[in-house]
Design a protein around this motif. Sequence first.
Motif, PDB file in Angstrom:
ATOM      1  N   ILE A   1      19.344  14.361  -0.160  1.00 13.76           N
ATOM      2  CA  ILE A   1      17.852  14.066  -0.720  1.00 13.76           C
ATOM      3  C   ILE A   1      17.009  14.376   0.886  1.00 13.76           C
ATOM      4  N   LYS A   2      16.071  15.273   0.539  1.00 14.16           N
ATOM      5  CA  LYS A   2      15.086  15.277   1.481  1.00 14.16           C
ATOM      6  C   LYS A   2      13.859  14.581   1.338  1.00 14.16           C
ATOM      7  N   ASN A   3      13.205  14.054   2.538  1.00 11.56           N
ATOM      8  CA  ASN A   3      12.107  13.367   2.328  1.00 11.56           C
ATOM      9  C   ASN A   3      12.249  11.981   1.664  1.00 11.56           C
ATOM     10  N   VAL A   4      13.190  11.380   1.487  1.00 12.21           N
ATOM     11  CA  VAL A   4      13.555  10.049   0.911  1.00 12.21           C
ATOM     12  C   VAL A   4      12.235   9.137   0.916  1.00 12.21           C
ATOM     13  N   VAL A   5      11.882   8.628  -0.281  1.00 15.30           N
ATOM     14  CA  VAL A   5      10.745   7.749  -0.103  1.00 15.30           C
ATOM     15  C   VAL A   5      11.380   6.343  -0.442  1.00 15.30           C
ATOM     16  N   ASN A   6      10.774   5.703   0.584  1.00 16.43           N
ATOM     17  CA  ASN A   6      11.321   3.938   0.519  1.00 16.43           C
ATOM     18  C   ASN A   6      10.000   3.158   0.604  1.00 16.43           C
ATOM     19  N   ARG A   7      10.100   1.864   0.179  1.00 18.44           N
ATOM     20  CA  ARG A   7       9.184   1.031   0.338  1.00 18.44           C
ATOM     21  C   ARG A   7       9.784   0.187   1.652  1.00 18.44           C
TER      22      ARG A   7
ATOM     23  N   GLN B   1       0.638  -1.197  -0.106  1.00 16.76           N
ATOM     24  CA  GLN B   1      -0.220   0.039  -0.072  1.00 16.76           C
ATOM     25  C   GLN B   1       1.051   1.350  -0.008  1.00 16.76           C
ATOM     26  N   GLY B   2       0.210   2.320  -0.216  1.00 20.60           N
ATOM     27  CA  GLY B   2       0.901   3.567  -0.172  1.00 20.60           C
ATOM     28  C   GLY B   2       0.421   4.561   0.679  1.00 20.60           C
ATOM     29  N   ASP B   3       0.917   5.771   0.853  1.00 18.79           N
ATOM     30  CA  ASP B   3       0.713   6.782   1.915  1.00 18.79           C
ATOM     31  C   ASP B   3      -0.016   8.183   0.900  1.00 18.79           C
ATOM     32  N   PRO B   4      -1.072   8.410   1.331  1.00 19.20           N
ATOM     33  CA  PRO B   4      -1.634   9.600   0.574  1.00 19.20           C
ATOM     34  C   PRO B   4      -1.224  10.970   1.017  1.00 19.20           C
ATOM     35  N   GLN B   5      -0.258  10.923   2.224  1.00 18.68           N
ATOM     36  CA  GLN B   5       0.375  12.002   2.658  1.00 18.68           C
ATOM     37  C   GLN B   5       1.740  12.105   2.330  1.00 18.68           C
ATOM     38  N   ILE B   6       2.416  11.292   1.473  1.00 16.74           N
ATOM     39  CA  ILE B   6       3.782  11.433   1.171  1.00 16.74           C
ATOM     40  C   ILE B   6       4.214  12.475   0.470  1.00 16.74           C
ATOM     41  N   LEU B   7       5.266  13.029   0.852  1.00 12.98           N
ATOM     42  CA  LEU B   7       6.073  14.263   0.414  1.00 12.98           C
ATOM     43  C   LEU B   7       6.765  13.942  -0.547  1.00 12.98           C
ATOM     44  N   PRO B   8       6.783  14.788  -1.655  1.00  8.52           N
ATOM     45  CA  PRO B   8       7.799  14.701  -2.767  1.00  8.52           C
ATOM     46  C   PRO B   8       9.401  14.802  -2.071  1.00  8.52           C
ATOM     47  N   GLU B   9      10.169  14.255  -3.041  1.00  8.66           N
ATOM     48  CA  GLU B   9      11.920  14.094  -2.435  1.00  8.66           C
ATOM     49  C   GLU B   9      12.381  15.450  -3.153  1.00  8.66           C
TER      50      GLU B   9
ATOM     51  N   TYR C   1       4.911   2.490   0.911  1.00  6.17           N
ATOM     52  CA  TYR C   1       5.725   3.365   0.597  1.00  6.17           C
ATOM     53  C   TYR C   1       5.610   4.737   1.369  1.00  6.17           C
ATOM     54  N   THR C   2       6.708   5.004   1.853  1.00  5.84           N
ATOM     55  CA  THR C   2       6.452   6.303   2.717  1.00  5.84           C
ATOM     56  C   THR C   2       7.799   7.098   2.808  1.00  5.84           C
ATOM     57  N   ASN C   3       7.753   8.313   3.406  1.00  2.00           N
ATOM     58  CA  ASN C   3       8.978   9.034   3.472  1.00  2.00           C
ATOM     59  C   ASN C   3       9.873   8.568   4.762  1.00  2.00           C
ATOM     60  N   ALA C   4      11.140   8.143   4.288  1.00  3.28           N
ATOM     61  CA  ALA C   4      11.594   7.339   5.470  1.00  3.28           C
ATOM     62  C   ALA C   4      13.191   8.338   6.105  1.00  3.28           C
ATOM     63  N   GLY C   5      12.909   9.535   5.649  1.00  6.93           N
ATOM     64  CA  GLY C   5      13.849  10.400   6.442  1.00  6.93           C
ATOM     65  C   GLY C   5      14.537  11.174   5.205  1.00  6.93           C
TER      66      GLY C   5
ATOM     67  N   GLN D   1      26.734  -5.091  -3.848  1.00  4.82           N
ATOM     68  CA  GLN D   1      25.753  -5.278  -2.864  1.00  4.82           C
ATOM     69  C   GLN D   1      25.249  -3.454  -2.202  1.00  4.82           C
ATOM     70  N   ARG D   2      24.273  -3.325  -1.795  1.00  7.70           N
ATOM     71  CA  ARG D   2      24.025  -1.961  -1.643  1.00  7.70           C
ATOM     72  C   ARG D   2      22.777  -1.689  -0.663  1.00  7.70           C
ATOM     73  N   PRO D   3      22.870  -0.569   0.231  1.00  6.35           N
ATOM     74  CA  PRO D   3      21.874  -0.368   1.413  1.00  6.35           C
ATOM     75  C   PRO D   3      20.560  -0.260   0.881  1.00  6.35           C
ATOM     76  N   THR D   4      19.586  -0.489   1.791  1.00  4.43           N
ATOM     77  CA  THR D   4      18.188   0.014   1.616  1.00  4.43           C
ATOM     78  C   THR D   4      17.852   0.654   3.113  1.00  4.43           C
ATOM     79  N   ALA D   5      16.656   0.974   3.173  1.00  7.74           N
ATOM     80  CA  ALA D   5      16.265   1.721   4.598  1.00  7.74           C
ATOM     81  C   ALA D   5      16.190   0.602   5.757  1.00  7.74           C
ATOM     82  N   GLN D   6      15.896  -0.679   5.323  1.00 11.68           N
ATOM     83  CA  GLN D   6      15.801  -1.829   6.379  1.00 11.68           C
ATOM     84  C   GLN D   6      16.692  -2.918   6.101  1.00 11.68           C
ATOM     85  N   GLY D   7      17.964  -2.771   4.941  1.00  2.00           N
ATOM     86  CA  GLY D   7      18.532  -3.847   4.879  1.00  2.00           C
ATOM     87  C   GLY D   7      19.099  -3.590   3.627  1.00  2.00           C
TER      88      GLY D   7
END
Length: 815
Positions: free
Chosen positions: A621-627, A585-593, A641-645, A720-726
Amino acid sequence: MRYRILLLMVLSFLVIDLYSQSAIKGRIIDSLNRKPVEFGNATIYNSNENSLLDGRLTDSTGLFEFKNLKAGLYYIKIESIGYKSKTIQNVSVEKSASTNLGDILIEEDEASLKEIVVNGQQQNPFKQVYKANQFEAAKGGTAIDVLKNMPSISVNAEGEIRLRGSLGFLILVNEKPVQSDLKTVLSQIPANAIENIEIITSPSAKYDADGKAGIINITTKKGVDDGISFTTNIQYGLPSINDFSNKEKPSRYGIDGTLNYKKGKWDLSIGGSYQENDIAGRREGDVNTTIDNRYTSFPSVGERSFQRSNYSARALVGYSFNENNSFNVGFYTGQKVQYRRADITYHNIKWDVNTEQPLSNIDYYNSNLVKKQGNFSLANIDYTHKFKNKSVLTFSGLYEYAVLDGYTKNLNTGLNNYTDTMDYVLNTGNSPISGLRGRADYSLNIGKGKLESGYQARFQRQTGAYLYQNAILGTGQYSVVPEFSADIRVLNYIHSLYTQYSGKADKLNYVAGIRYEYSFREFNADKLTEPYKLDLSSLFPSLNLVYTLNSSLRAKGGFSRRVQRSTSNELNPYPEREHSETLEQGDPQILPEFVNLSEIGLIKDLKNAGSIFITVYNQDIKNVVNRVNSAYNDTILNRIYTNAGRAYLWGIETGINIKPVKWWSVYLSGNIYNYRIKGKLFSNTVEVRNSAIAYSINTNHNFQFSKSVSLQFNLNYLSQRPTAQGEDSRFISPNLSLKKTFWEGRLSASLQWQNIGLGAIKSNEQRITTRGTNFYTTTNYIQEKDVFLINISYSLSQASKKVKLPSSEFGEKEF
């Protein structure tokens, strides 16, 4: 007093001598179409000493000029990528005189375009330009197959395309913005229709601000000046070598063609393609959750395959009233259909965390079939007027209508009895999209530079009817799950104003500008009492500088502010059963990066017609969007999908294009970057903090055994490269292609060996891992290796004029 008079006389002579020095100027012109050659290279030599004195790049009018020359005899060399070099001998310069060489005609060098793999970076100071026609492994494929060979571009097992480590960038087709999903729009552009790939890592203000990593412009192949030209390619895939025991055998075949006719003031072009490009494969996964002192583990293994087909048809009608007025109208229609099958066997075990005693142990079979289909249609019109003062006014308009639909069928049965249904979920969705774009641009030469300004408006409306249903077992009926079902509506409109000035001061090329955008977004659903609204006013400044240190060395620097906007899929908060173990699912309040891009670098032209470059770059990058994932229940993860920082990326990229010997051309590029992300998720309950170094390598080797036989090897490697949770594991793809030409190059046949495995190389597979406080998941996606394809290509005539065929702008973004 005498000393003062003597000093004054000496200074006077020096000033007189300074102002008496002479100049040489000229203009480089394409001999075929009589158009100026921008960024051509002119170098001047002293004839007596045979020594290099200076070098100049031509401006937008093809003009170059050497000043402050002493009286004497000189010769000038004219060079430009894709043209035969030309030397003008015995240029005599008199004292206090200016010599005008007038128009210098240079001819296209077809042989050099065929020989050189990437032909170096063409000498445009603000973008990297690469020839596409020498990547044999891409022939018969799509733009994705060409792109993945470009520097700093990487494509992983899921088809995600990254530029300098970032997923978001703007796609242009013949400098027209395409607001579509990258994978979808690029998969509908035949590789054989592409002339050049242009990479703009620090875009100026005249471009859309979309695309956090920059811009990639795809220019299509050319037609004839007067007459008819036709190119076509037929592809056929040999039977698979690997056997994954998939339900259906993959099919691979396709055909594409482009026809261009030009006579007098009329220019007509049509193009079409059809491609069936299935891929066999499997997946091996392991998931565990810990909820309420209950530990659940459910490892899995089984089929993961794709059936993919798409067609597109394009047409362009152009008419020139006179040399100052012209227009063209373009039409496009296309369809893309994709089935993703995942038939998986699960082994589900539950334990009591406190007692370490087993609670249950069950094996079951899951059949998951996802269909995605998109139908796209659009029309666009462009009008250009040139005024007497050489200023240019352009109006453009585009309208698109698309319908996206599909379903997810998720069936759980007994492992040994497929008729023993445990549960069945049916997700359906239908989403029409309409989009409109209009713009006006004006450019005027002022002084030694050009002033450009413009206005643009974009409007997009998308509706969606999404239904989540559970089967009522034994009845043939379904019950609707209301919390997962909804009718939605998304509105987006953007108004933009920009102005920029570009010019050249001696050895310095520069472009400085600013763009203002007002954007409005509204998300509404039948369950909401009030819609979610977001309106923003934003400024996007840009500055690009290129300084010519000498005739073969240039330094560059750039800054550009960018934005990455979310798709409707990333806004939709109503979950879809993407997989047996996944809700998405997504997030209707998600902010642009919002992204600040900056870079500095050097470009060196080598003596053997090659080049080397090195660039250091940064992304803030401000308001990073990650799954990101969370545990929905003990056997289902919720992907959101949400802003991760906030994220920071520092990197360095380099590339070299050389020809060690006459028959061997080498291209090698590398990109290494450090990515750091920091933020909080799920109402600040989960902290995100991840950092790692990642890199990618692309290399291409072309061996020309004879005039008609060549062998090409290329390798794409992503670490190999990092993601928000792994992290995502490394990904490697080696390819080989053997080509034979006939009839002076008009007909060619090639054999491609894609994703070379040889039973030992783990090519075309990737492991994706994420973890949280109460869950862990890792999945290895193993896709088909050692794929063999045969291509037959035919070209009726040689090329000389761009065919600017249109492409979907709005609909494919949401596919």
